[in-house]
Design an enzyme around this catalytic site. Structure first.
Site, PDB file in Angstrom:
ATOM      1  N   ASP A  63       0.805  -1.226   0.000  1.00 39.79           N
ATOM      2  CA  ASP A  63       0.000   0.000   0.000  1.00 39.79           C
ATOM      3  C   ASP A  63       0.837   1.275   0.000  1.00 39.79           C
ATOM      4  O   ASP A  63       0.279   2.374  -0.141  1.00 39.79           O
ATOM      5  CB  ASP A  63      -0.946   0.015   1.204  1.00 39.79           C
ATOM      6  CG  ASP A  63      -2.083  -0.987   1.055  1.00 39.79           C
ATOM      7  OD1 ASP A  63      -2.548  -1.173  -0.082  1.00 39.79           O
ATOM      8  OD2 ASP A  63      -2.478  -1.585   2.065  1.00 39.79           O
ATOM      9  N   ASP A  65      -6.236  -5.193  -5.600  1.00 40.46           N
ATOM     10  CA  ASP A  65      -5.977  -3.785  -5.253  1.00 40.46           C
ATOM     11  C   ASP A  65      -4.551  -3.362  -5.622  1.00 40.46           C
ATOM     12  O   ASP A  65      -4.268  -2.191  -5.860  1.00 40.46           O
ATOM     13  CB  ASP A  65      -6.161  -3.546  -3.749  1.00 40.46           C
ATOM     14  CG  ASP A  65      -7.312  -4.309  -3.119  1.00 40.46           C
ATOM     15  OD1 ASP A  65      -7.633  -5.401  -3.611  1.00 40.46           O
ATOM     16  OD2 ASP A  65      -7.859  -3.834  -2.122  1.00 40.46           O
TER      17      ASP A  65
HETATM   18  N1  GLY Z   1      -7.202  -1.789  -0.564  1.00 41.19           N
HETATM   19  C1  GLY Z   1      -8.158  -2.097   0.416  1.00 41.19           C
HETATM   20  C2  GLY Z   1      -9.544  -1.807   0.015  1.00 41.19           C
HETATM   21  O1  GLY Z   1      -9.857  -1.543  -1.117  1.00 41.19           O
HETATM   22  O2  GLY Z   1     -10.395  -1.858   0.873  1.00 41.19           O
END
Ligand code: GLY
Length: 437
Positions: free
Chosen positions: A156, A214
């Protein structure tokens, strides 16, 4: 004088120049009068007021707004998941403090995966309006994240640093911001495994080498740093990750698994969900992340396979939405009941991605029209908060992680961020400026 370097939107620029030139020639503005954009002006004005009030409210404390604390009802969760309460594991469920319900939820720290979105929203609000106060606020909140450039514990970091420092550099470049981006990209590449061909997403959980859909969103940081440094290594890693994900994350109907975990030899360990209804369902935000990610990959590589994938996902999203206003339920396979939560964040991300896709695809108008519909829905009273409400957030009705009881039917900072990005992209494509509205 601020130079806005639209590196990742360079195709937009060419496209927009052509649109603006045509508008000049034919003396019209995409067939709409100035008055036809009242919704857009209201959306921008409301967003700016909400952000300004939030900044004033937070003051000098190092707090990054994330959402509003929500609770959950076990029977409701089980009905959404269509699971028997007796078999429903709750080990990861967030347990909000009763007194906190309804209050603003902040990022637990600058290392929260959503920490870059509030500074990023301020950057987009500045871009939309040229209001210098917003730029000052954007710089202040971006600087809070400076230590994240050294963090290696999650994929992230792409989200966190590209939305804050990435926008900072695109709008107002400096050496220290550049260095922070390069260091973060190096750390993200450090999570790449060449046997597997992917960047590792998480360091927690039961999986050997988890990669979530993601993760496609973190690739833009690598593309950007390749441009900044003229070093193709970042881009090569990003495209390898995208190729491996293309092979393993998608089902025949083009919907995506949330989590694919790999064995060390690159074979697939398992495919499952963490935030969707069930392992085989189409979690709404996951499809939006995939659409956005493959659109970026095509923009950067011009490899037709990525354009095809983006168009496949766009077709899936447009075909599977079940609501009248096109804002998806939190999972495309969620039961279509009146109280099933929607996910405005998935709609914002989808709108932003589709606007870019409209500039890249042969029949782009269909994507622009759909994105405009989404933006008009999001800008209606049903989703756009009234100023002074919603704890300062812009949009209502998103869903973070329903199976974990977290952030259900609530504002989310990333719904706001991608909404503002989509408004900005929309204005670019339409050749509009705030003053012209
Ligand atoms: N990347 C985590 C979400 O989309 O909740």
């Amino acid at each position: 004088m601020i130079t806005y370097k639209i590196f990742f939107m360079k195709n937009f620029v060419l496209f927009c120049c052509a649109v603006v030139a045509l508008q000049g020639l034919f003396g019209c503005s995409s067939g709409q009068t100035k008055d036809g954009y009242g919704w857009l002006k209201n959306a921008i004005d409301t967003s700016v007021k909400q952000l300004e009030e939030t900044v004033a409210d937070v003051g000098d404390s190092v707090c990054l707004p994330r959402s509003i604390w929500t609770g959950y009802d076990m029977d409701f969760l089980c009905s959404q998941l269509q699971r028997d309460p007796a078999t429903f594991k709750d080990s990861l469920r967030v347990k909000p403090v009763k007194e906190a319900l309804g209050t603003r939820r902040y990022c637990a720290s600058i290392y929260d995966w959503t920490s870059g979105f509030f500074p990023g929203s301020l950057w987009y609000a500045y871009l939309l309006t040229d209001n210098e106060n917003l730029k000052t606020d954007a710089v202040k909140y971006t600087n809070y994240l400076y230590p994240v450039r050294e963090y290696k514990g999650t994929h992230d970091i792409g989200f966190m640093m590209n939305c804050s420092f990435g926008n900072a550099y695109r709008i107002s470049p400096s050496d220290s911001v550049r260095q922070a981006l390069v260091q973060t990209a190096d750390n993200l590449c450090g999570r790449f495994d060449s046997n597997i061909g992917c960047i590792r997403s998480w360091d927690f959980g039961k999986w050997n080498f988890p990669v979530i859909i993601d993760n496609m969103m973190n690739l833009d940081l690598l593309f950007y740093v390749s441009h900044l440094t003229n070093d193709t290594k970042y881009k090569e890693i990003a495209l390898k990750h995208a190729g491996t994900t293309l092979k393993n994350h998608f089902r025949e109907d083009q919907s995506s698994y949330h989590v694919v975990s790999y064995n060390n030899d690159g074979t697939v360990e398992l495919k499952c969900t963490h935030q969707g209804k069930n392992d085989d369902s189409a979690w709404a935000r996951g499809q939006a992340w995939a659409l956005y990610g493959y659109t970026s990959c095509y923009r950067e590589s011009k490899d037709a396979i990525f354009l095809q994938q983006a168009e496949n996902i766009a077709a899936l999203i447009m075909a599977r939405v079940k609501t009248n206003d096109d804002i998806p339920l939190w999972d495309y396979d969620a039961p279509a009941m009146p109280d099933t939560p929607r996910d405005a964040s998935a709609a914002s991300i989808t709108a932003s991605a589709l606007i870019e896709l409209s500039t890249l695809a042969k029949d782009g108008q269909i994507y622009l029209d759909y994105a405009e519909k989404l933006l008009k829905s999001l800008s209606s009273d049903a989703y756009l908060a009234k100023t002074g409400t919603n704890q300062g957030f812009i949009l209502m009705h998103s869903t973070g992680s329903l199976p974990n009881g977290s952030e259900i039917d609530t504002p989310l900072n990333y719904a706001d961020y991608y909404y503002l990005e989509a408004l900005y992209r929309y204005m670019q494509v339409k050749g509009l400026t705030y003053k012209s509205l």
